[in-house]
Design a protein around this motif. Structure first.
Motif, PDB file in Angstrom:
ATOM      1  N   HIS A   7     -44.760 -91.273  48.487  1.00  9.04           N
ATOM      2  CA  HIS A   7     -43.955 -92.211  49.271  1.00  9.04           C
ATOM      3  C   HIS A   7     -43.491 -91.634  50.600  1.00  9.04           C
ATOM      4  O   HIS A   7     -43.019 -92.370  51.464  1.00  9.04           O
ATOM      5  N   GLY A   8     -43.582 -90.308  50.742  1.00  6.08           N
ATOM      6  CA  GLY A   8     -43.200 -89.679  52.002  1.00  6.08           C
ATOM      7  C   GLY A   8     -41.722 -89.341  52.078  1.00  6.08           C
ATOM      8  O   GLY A   8     -40.886 -89.937  51.398  1.00  6.08           O
ATOM      9  N   GLY A  46     -34.159 -84.830  44.126  1.00  2.20           N
ATOM     10  CA  GLY A  46     -34.488 -85.595  45.321  1.00  2.20           C
ATOM     11  C   GLY A  46     -33.325 -85.666  46.282  1.00  2.20           C
ATOM     12  O   GLY A  46     -32.649 -84.661  46.545  1.00  2.20           O
ATOM     13  N   VAL A  47     -33.054 -86.857  46.798  1.00  2.23           N
ATOM     14  CA  VAL A  47     -31.995 -87.025  47.791  1.00  2.23           C
ATOM     15  C   VAL A  47     -30.620 -87.273  47.160  1.00  2.23           C
ATOM     16  O   VAL A  47     -29.677 -87.653  47.838  1.00  2.23           O
ATOM     17  N   GLY A  48     -30.512 -87.069  45.848  1.00  2.00           N
ATOM     18  CA  GLY A  48     -29.212 -87.153  45.186  1.00  2.00           C
ATOM     19  C   GLY A  48     -28.793 -88.542  44.751  1.00  2.00           C
ATOM     20  O   GLY A  48     -27.660 -88.735  44.311  1.00  2.00           O
ATOM     21  N   ALA A  49     -29.702 -89.503  44.822  1.00  2.00           N
ATOM     22  CA  ALA A  49     -29.347 -90.873  44.444  1.00  2.00           C
ATOM     23  C   ALA A  49     -28.930 -90.961  42.979  1.00  2.00           C
ATOM     24  O   ALA A  49     -27.962 -91.655  42.632  1.00  2.00           O
ATOM     25  N   GLN A  50     -29.635 -90.237  42.104  1.00  3.54           N
ATOM     26  CA  GLN A  50     -29.265 -90.236  40.688  1.00  3.54           C
ATOM     27  C   GLN A  50     -28.157 -89.222  40.402  1.00  3.54           C
ATOM     28  O   GLN A  50     -27.395 -89.386  39.452  1.00  3.54           O
ATOM     29  N   THR A  51     -28.058 -88.187  41.222  1.00  2.00           N
ATOM     30  CA  THR A  51     -27.004 -87.178  41.044  1.00  2.00           C
ATOM     31  C   THR A  51     -25.629 -87.824  41.114  1.00  2.00           C
ATOM     32  O   THR A  51     -24.727 -87.486  40.340  1.00  2.00           O
ATOM     33  N   GLU A  71     -35.165 -80.298  52.513  1.00  4.52           N
ATOM     34  CA  GLU A  71     -34.643 -81.468  53.225  1.00  4.52           C
ATOM     35  C   GLU A  71     -33.967 -82.434  52.256  1.00  4.52           C
ATOM     36  O   GLU A  71     -32.892 -82.976  52.544  1.00  4.52           O
ATOM     37  N   SER A  72     -34.593 -82.654  51.105  1.00  2.00           N
ATOM     38  CA  SER A  72     -34.000 -83.547  50.111  1.00  2.00           C
ATOM     39  C   SER A  72     -32.696 -82.984  49.572  1.00  2.00           C
ATOM     40  O   SER A  72     -31.718 -83.724  49.369  1.00  2.00           O
ATOM     41  N   LEU A  73     -32.653 -81.684  49.340  1.00  2.00           N
ATOM     42  CA  LEU A  73     -31.420 -81.060  48.853  1.00  2.00           C
ATOM     43  C   LEU A  73     -30.277 -81.225  49.846  1.00  2.00           C
ATOM     44  O   LEU A  73     -29.140 -81.499  49.450  1.00  2.00           O
ATOM     45  N   ALA A  74     -30.572 -81.068  51.130  1.00  2.00           N
ATOM     46  CA  ALA A  74     -29.535 -81.247  52.144  1.00  2.00           C
ATOM     47  C   ALA A  74     -28.992 -82.664  52.115  1.00  2.00           C
ATOM     48  O   ALA A  74     -27.773 -82.892  52.206  1.00  2.00           O
ATOM     49  N   GLU A  75     -29.878 -83.639  51.968  1.00  2.00           N
ATOM     50  CA  GLU A  75     -29.460 -85.038  51.872  1.00  2.00           C
ATOM     51  C   GLU A  75     -28.647 -85.267  50.603  1.00  2.00           C
ATOM     52  O   GLU A  75     -27.639 -85.986  50.612  1.00  2.00           O
TER      53      GLU A  75
END
Length: 266
Positions: A7-8, A46-51, A71-75
């Protein structure tokens, strides 16, 4: 660890993941809470949506969230700090198959196995991180469960592009149907898998917008450039397919999709 993320890593994909997590929060996380003090591994945050869901639904857990993308961790850090500033998360930039040290009471893995070349190996390795009696919760979708009205061969063709491109990258966007045997083959006991179904029609406008448009159609659109570059569709064919798929989110349209949620125990 597995495949490239089909998905990029784009702002649009970050928005899609957040929309998906918010829209499906109760559906996917219902029945999953961990006791305060439990040590929990989120494998592939990922970008923390489930976190955000994990720390707000199970306050007081000792959460370790791991991802291979810096990059995902920073987000993810920014997202959790904004939504749950009280939460303490041990963020780790690492391959989830090569974590060093530590055992956990629970493992949570959501929308990750579909992107791995060998999900069975991943599940077996995650089992080794669990304390005896610990549990894994795995959630995956299955694009073959997408049923929509009006029916359209053009719309189905663009959905199939996503399925084919993910398979070409080494993943499996139809993995939901395999979750039970995968967990059993990886050595988990007391395996239980259940469907979590989304159905959207005009009487459920929040799901039409949050899921049909902003989650599923946006997910298909994320592979547009890859599909065109691979010659799977022409620009005109892609536009026609997306237009037909969008009719499922308009007056008279309906959309159905099934996620699968599995729990196993070491």
């Amino acid at each position: 660890m597995g495949t490239d993320y089909v998905h990029g890593y784009t702002p649009a994909e970050t928005r899609r993941l957040a929309d998906q997590a918010g829209t499906l929060a109760d559906l996917l996380h219902g029945g999953t809470t961990y006791a305060p003090g439990s040590r929990v591994l989120e494998a592939g945050c990922g970008v923390g949506a489930q976190t955000v869901q994990l720390v707000t639904r199970s306050p007081g857990i000792d959460l370790v969230s791991v991802d291979v993308s810096e990059e995902s961790l920073a987000e993810a850090k920014s997202r959790v700090a904004a939504a749950a500033p009280y939460a303490t998360v041990d963020w780790r930039h690492a391959d989830l198959l090569d974590l060093r040290g530590g055992r956990f009471d629970h493992v949570f893995v959501c929308f990750v196995l579909e992107h791995l070349a060998d999900p069975n190996d991943a599940l077996a390795r995650l089992r080794e991180y669990l304390n005896p009696g610990g549990t894994i919760t795995a959630i995956e979708g299955d694009h073959g469960s997408a049923i929509y009205h009006p029916r359209s061969p053009s719309a189905q063709a663009v959905v199939d592009c996503l399925v084919d491109l993910q398979a070409e990258a080494g993943g499996d966007s139809l993995i939901g149907r395999r979750l039970h045997p995968l967990l059993q083959q990886a050595g988990y006991g007391d395996v239980h898998v259940e469907p979590r179904t989304v159905y959207a029609d005009p009487a459920r406008p929040e799901l039409v917008d949050g899921f049909t448009r902003k989650t599923f159609i946006a997910m298909v659109e994320s592979v547009r450039e890859r599909a065109l570059a691979a010659g799977l569709r022409t620009e005109a064919e892609w536009a026609a397919g997306i237009r037909d798929l969008e009719r499922a989110a308009e007056a008279g349209g309906t959309f159905h999709y099934t996620f699968f949620k599995g729990v196993g125990r070491r």
